[in-house]
Design a protein around this motif. Structure first.
Motif, PDB file in Angstrom:
ATOM      1  N   ASP A 190       4.327   6.932   8.069  1.00 16.39           N
ATOM      2  CA  ASP A 190       2.841   8.507   9.590  1.00 16.39           C
ATOM      3  C   ASP A 190       2.277   8.559   8.268  1.00 16.39           C
ATOM      4  OD1 ASP A 190       4.046   7.619  11.197  1.00 16.39           O
ATOM      5  OD2 ASP A 190       6.397   8.876  11.088  1.00 16.39           O
ATOM      6  N   ALA A 191       3.033   9.001   6.545  1.00 17.83           N
ATOM      7  CA  ALA A 191       2.030   9.668   5.518  1.00 17.83           C
ATOM      8  C   ALA A 191       0.845   9.656   5.315  1.00 17.83           C
ATOM      9  CB  ALA A 191       3.145  10.205   4.974  1.00 17.83           C
ATOM     10  N   CYS A 192       1.272   8.060   4.854  1.00 19.31           N
ATOM     11  CA  CYS A 192       0.043   7.375   3.894  1.00 19.31           C
ATOM     12  C   CYS A 192      -1.530   6.548   4.967  1.00 19.31           C
ATOM     13  CB  CYS A 192       0.274   6.698   2.361  1.00 19.31           C
ATOM     14  SG  CYS A 192       1.846   6.664   1.612  1.00 19.31           S
ATOM     15  N   PHE A 193      -0.860   6.314   6.131  1.00 15.92           N
ATOM     16  CA  PHE A 193      -1.811   6.059   7.167  1.00 15.92           C
ATOM     17  C   PHE A 193      -2.193   7.118   7.681  1.00 15.92           C
ATOM     18  CE2 PHE A 193      -0.115   2.652   5.040  1.00 15.92           C
ATOM     19  CZ  PHE A 193      -1.134   1.512   4.995  1.00 15.92           C
ATOM     20  N   LYS A 194      -2.338   7.964   8.006  1.00 16.30           N
ATOM     21  CA  LYS A 194      -2.478   9.136   8.595  1.00 16.30           C
ATOM     22  C   LYS A 194      -2.770   8.863  10.509  1.00 16.30           C
ATOM     23  CE  LYS A 194      -4.120  11.047   4.306  1.00 16.30           C
ATOM     24  NZ  LYS A 194      -3.364  11.639   3.842  1.00 16.30           N
ATOM     25  N   GLY A 195      -1.583   8.567  10.730  1.00 15.46           N
ATOM     26  CA  GLY A 195      -1.574   7.875  11.796  1.00 15.46           C
ATOM     27  C   GLY A 195      -2.435   6.968  12.591  1.00 15.46           C
TER      28      GLY A 195
ATOM     29  N   GLN B 114      -2.942   3.436  13.972  1.00 13.65           N
ATOM     30  CA  GLN B 114      -2.604   2.306  14.248  1.00 13.65           C
ATOM     31  C   GLN B 114      -2.443   1.055  12.867  1.00 13.65           C
ATOM     32  OE1 GLN B 114      -0.403   2.986  16.574  1.00 13.65           O
ATOM     33  NE2 GLN B 114      -1.148   4.457  17.106  1.00 13.65           N
ATOM     34  N   VAL B 115      -1.622   0.925  12.279  1.00 15.69           N
ATOM     35  CA  VAL B 115      -1.653  -0.344  11.188  1.00 15.69           C
ATOM     36  C   VAL B 115      -0.749  -1.502  11.666  1.00 15.69           C
ATOM     37  CG1 VAL B 115      -2.909   0.898   9.652  1.00 15.69           C
ATOM     38  CG2 VAL B 115      -0.730   1.062   9.933  1.00 15.69           C
ATOM     39  N   ALA B 116      -1.233  -2.684  11.361  1.00 11.57           N
ATOM     40  CA  ALA B 116       0.349  -3.788  11.618  1.00 11.57           C
ATOM     41  C   ALA B 116       1.166  -3.207  10.656  1.00 11.57           C
ATOM     42  CB  ALA B 116      -0.592  -5.055  11.533  1.00 11.57           C
ATOM     43  N   ASP B 117       2.220  -3.562  10.847  1.00  9.80           N
ATOM     44  CA  ASP B 117       3.788  -3.296   9.841  1.00  9.80           C
ATOM     45  C   ASP B 117       3.313  -4.399   8.383  1.00  9.80           C
ATOM     46  OD1 ASP B 117       5.554  -2.549  11.219  1.00  9.80           O
ATOM     47  OD2 ASP B 117       6.537  -3.892  12.164  1.00  9.80           O
ATOM     48  N   SER B 118       2.483  -5.898   8.773  1.00 11.15           N
ATOM     49  CA  SER B 118       1.989  -5.947   7.580  1.00 11.15           C
ATOM     50  C   SER B 118       1.104  -5.835   6.536  1.00 11.15           C
ATOM     51  CB  SER B 118       1.641  -7.088   7.337  1.00 11.15           C
ATOM     52  OG  SER B 118      -0.199  -7.347   8.621  1.00 11.15           O
ATOM     53  N   ARG B 119       0.318  -4.564   7.178  1.00  9.70           N
ATOM     54  CA  ARG B 119      -0.428  -3.255   5.697  1.00  9.70           C
ATOM     55  C   ARG B 119       0.332  -2.486   5.457  1.00  9.70           C
ATOM     56  NH1 ARG B 119      -5.169  -4.425   4.821  1.00  9.70           N
ATOM     57  NH2 ARG B 119      -5.711  -5.425   6.961  1.00  9.70           N
ATOM     58  N   VAL B 120       1.322  -1.927   5.829  1.00  9.65           N
ATOM     59  CA  VAL B 120       2.896  -0.956   4.967  1.00  9.65           C
ATOM     60  C   VAL B 120       3.071  -1.920   4.287  1.00  9.65           C
ATOM     61  CG1 VAL B 120       4.205   0.501   5.959  1.00  9.65           C
ATOM     62  CG2 VAL B 120       2.919   0.230   7.856  1.00  9.65           C
ATOM     63  N   PHE B 121       3.570  -3.168   4.460  1.00 11.78           N
ATOM     64  CA  PHE B 121       3.789  -3.715   3.750  1.00 11.78           C
ATOM     65  C   PHE B 121       3.597  -4.576   2.749  1.00 11.78           C
ATOM     66  CE2 PHE B 121       7.075  -5.369   7.616  1.00 11.78           C
ATOM     67  CZ  PHE B 121       8.470  -4.842   6.379  1.00 11.78           C
ATOM     68  N   ALA B 122       2.223  -4.069   2.703  1.00 11.58           N
ATOM     69  CA  ALA B 122       1.148  -4.893   1.882  1.00 11.58           C
ATOM     70  C   ALA B 122       0.578  -3.388   0.351  1.00 11.58           C
ATOM     71  CB  ALA B 122      -0.141  -4.611   2.437  1.00 11.58           C
ATOM     72  N   PHE B 123       1.195  -2.830   1.334  1.00  2.00           N
ATOM     73  CA  PHE B 123       1.089  -0.861   0.559  1.00  2.00           C
ATOM     74  C   PHE B 123       2.069  -1.305  -0.030  1.00  2.00           C
ATOM     75  CE2 PHE B 123       1.462   3.677   0.551  1.00  2.00           C
ATOM     76  CZ  PHE B 123       0.617   4.134  -0.509  1.00  2.00           C
ATOM     77  N   LEU B 124       3.275  -1.487   0.648  1.00  2.00           N
ATOM     78  CA  LEU B 124       4.050  -1.089  -0.380  1.00  2.00           C
ATOM     79  C   LEU B 124       4.459  -1.892  -1.799  1.00  2.00           C
ATOM     80  CD1 LEU B 124       6.855   0.001   2.594  1.00  2.00           C
ATOM     81  CD2 LEU B 124       5.620   1.643   0.909  1.00  2.00           C
ATOM     82  N   ALA B 125       4.217  -3.257  -1.902  1.00  2.00           N
ATOM     83  CA  ALA B 125       4.257  -4.900  -2.354  1.00  2.00           C
ATOM     84  C   ALA B 125       3.301  -3.663  -3.856  1.00  2.00           C
ATOM     85  CB  ALA B 125       3.906  -5.569  -1.924  1.00  2.00           C
TER      86      ALA B 125
ATOM     87  N   GLY C 128       1.898  10.748  -3.923  1.00  2.00           N
ATOM     88  CA  GLY C 128       0.813  11.493  -4.093  1.00  2.00           C
ATOM     89  C   GLY C 128       0.038  10.411  -5.217  1.00  2.00           C
ATOM     90  N   GLU C 129       0.554  10.063  -5.930  1.00  2.00           N
ATOM     91  CA  GLU C 129       0.323   9.055  -6.997  1.00  2.00           C
ATOM     92  C   GLU C 129      -0.610   7.846  -6.996  1.00  2.00           C
ATOM     93  OE1 GLU C 129       4.267   9.947 -10.051  1.00  2.00           O
ATOM     94  OE2 GLU C 129       3.720   7.901  -8.922  1.00  2.00           O
ATOM     95  N   ILE C 130      -0.434   7.394  -5.722  1.00  2.00           N
ATOM     96  CA  ILE C 130      -1.244   6.101  -5.437  1.00  2.00           C
ATOM     97  C   ILE C 130      -1.601   6.524  -3.536  1.00  2.00           C
ATOM     98  CG2 ILE C 130       1.294   4.930  -4.490  1.00  2.00           C
ATOM     99  CD1 ILE C 130      -0.599   1.986  -5.768  1.00  2.00           C
ATOM    100  N   ALA C 131      -2.853   5.971  -3.161  1.00  2.00           N
ATOM    101  CA  ALA C 131      -2.507   5.639  -1.853  1.00  2.00           C
ATOM    102  C   ALA C 131      -3.544   4.059  -1.467  1.00  2.00           C
ATOM    103  CB  ALA C 131      -3.970   7.458  -0.945  1.00  2.00           C
ATOM    104  N   TYR C 132      -3.562   4.280   0.293  1.00  2.00           N
ATOM    105  CA  TYR C 132      -3.880   2.892   0.445  1.00  2.00           C
ATOM    106  C   TYR C 132      -5.116   3.599   1.903  1.00  2.00           C
ATOM    107  CZ  TYR C 132      -3.304  -1.950   1.038  1.00  2.00           C
ATOM    108  OH  TYR C 132      -3.463  -3.696   1.120  1.00  2.00           O
ATOM    109  N   MET C 133      -6.441   3.028   0.961  1.00  2.00           N
ATOM    110  CA  MET C 133      -7.723   3.002   1.914  1.00  2.00           C
ATOM    111  C   MET C 133      -8.669   2.496   2.762  1.00  2.00           C
ATOM    112  SD  MET C 133      -8.776   6.518  -0.537  1.00  2.00           S
ATOM    113  CE  MET C 133      -7.220   8.286  -1.089  1.00  2.00           C
ATOM    114  N   GLU C 134      -8.975   2.871   3.821  1.00  2.00           N
ATOM    115  CA  GLU C 134      -9.339   1.937   3.902  1.00  2.00           C
ATOM    116  C   GLU C 134     -11.411   1.629   4.373  1.00  2.00           C
ATOM    117  OE1 GLU C 134     -11.756   0.125   7.768  1.00  2.00           O
ATOM    118  OE2 GLU C 134     -10.832   2.228   7.426  1.00  2.00           O
ATOM    119  N   GLN C 135     -12.091   0.573   4.252  1.00  2.00           N
ATOM    120  CA  GLN C 135     -13.888   1.304   4.282  1.00  2.00           C
ATOM    121  C   GLN C 135     -14.551   0.000   4.741  1.00  2.00           C
ATOM    122  OE1 GLN C 135     -15.550   5.200   4.043  1.00  2.00           O
ATOM    123  NE2 GLN C 135     -16.507   3.207   5.390  1.00  2.00           N
ATOM    124  N   GLY C 136     -14.412   0.576   6.229  1.00  2.00           N
ATOM    125  CA  GLY C 136     -15.586  -0.962   6.480  1.00  2.00           C
ATOM    126  C   GLY C 136     -15.055  -2.209   6.863  1.00  2.00           C
ATOM    127  N   GLY C 137     -13.544  -1.694   7.149  1.00  2.00           N
ATOM    128  CA  GLY C 137     -12.748  -3.109   7.532  1.00  2.00           C
ATOM    129  C   GLY C 137     -11.738  -3.584   5.956  1.00  2.00           C
TER     130      GLY C 137
END
Length: 256
Positions: free
Chosen positions: A28-33, A35-46, A58-67
């Motif tokens: 909820d907080a890091c992907f800001k609503g 719709q991402v697969a669970d695997s994407r959240v796991f990858a960020f947590l890894a 706020g020390e680290i974020a997971y950002m998307e651009q152009g896929g």
């Protein structure tokens, strides 16, 4: 899957969360609503576990651009990596001035058991961007660049970038994406019949295998712009001419 779950459990234990609560909170907080697969959240947590950073601080974020997704370490995150690393013996960052002009910065980082420190330089010529942070605080920005890269190199931090790097990537990806879309829009499909008629005339005029080969390559080069029915009609006519030439002599291999 079990290893992915273990990542969540380990981070949750360290931060004092329930594992499922942490997973939901990060989504909820890091992907800001989004719709991402669970695997994407796991990858960020890894990545959070690998760098030792808190995904909710706020020390680290997971950002998307152009896929493309990338872990982006914020300024406080780089400082935390250094302060928490057992081998870090401190670092010092200072600006480099020439004739009163800010030209760069260097970071000197010490590690225990190292006989010499790591010294990393960054220069305004290559780093400065036309953005508010660089205009308002160029000295601070160039020092951060030198520090971030020194920490990255000293402690082997890979597959991540800092916020300034990510913004630069995003600026370059967006124009490229727009140019690609524009090119697709400008790519006009050959009017039905016109291209086919021209190729038919060329096939009829072909006197040799070499002539047919040239026609073959010309058609293949325009294949994506030729209506499918026209393409099949051209292929049939090309084969008929091939058979005719075969009857009069040998022909090199080639087929539409």
């Amino acid at each position: 899957m079990e290893e992915k779950k273990h990542v969540v459990v380990r981070i949750a234990d360290e931060l004092g969360y329930n594992a499922q609560e942490l997973f939901n909170e990060v989504r909820d907080a890091c992907f800001k609503g989004k719709q991402v697969a669970d695997s994407r959240v796991f990858a960020f947590l890894a990545q959070c576990e690998k760098t030792g950073l808190d995904p909710l601080s706020g020390e680290i974020a997971y950002m998307e651009q152009g896929g493309t997704w990338r872990a982006v370490i914020m300024s406080d995150g780089w400082a935390r990596i250094a302060s928490r690393h057992p081998d870090c013996a401190g670092y010092n960052t200072e600006c480099i001035w020439e004739n009163g002009k800010l030209v760069g910065a260097r970071c000197t980082l010490h590690r225990h058991r190292w006989t010499h420190p790591l010294i990393h330089y960054e220069y305004m010529e290559f780093c400065q961007r036309n953005t508010p942070p660089w205009k308002q605080n160029p000295a601070r920005m160039i020092q951060h660049k030198a520090r971030n890269q020194a920490i990255r190199n000293a402690f082997g931090i890979g597959r991540v970038c800092d916020l300034d790097e990510w913004e630069n990537i995003a600026e370059n990806v967006e124009p490229e994406k727009k140019q690609t879309e524009k090119s697709r829009e400008e790519k006009v499909i050959n009017p039905s019949g016109q291209f086919k008629s021209d190729i038919f005339l060329a096939i009829e005029a072909a006197q040799s295998v070499s002539d047919l080969d040239k026609i073959y390559h010309a058609v293949e080069a325009e294949k994506e712009t030729v209506p499918q029915d026209d393409y099949h009609a051209i292929a049939q006519r090309w084969m008929e001419k091939k058979v005719m030439l075969d009857n009069g002599g040998s022909i090199e291999h080639g087929q539409i």
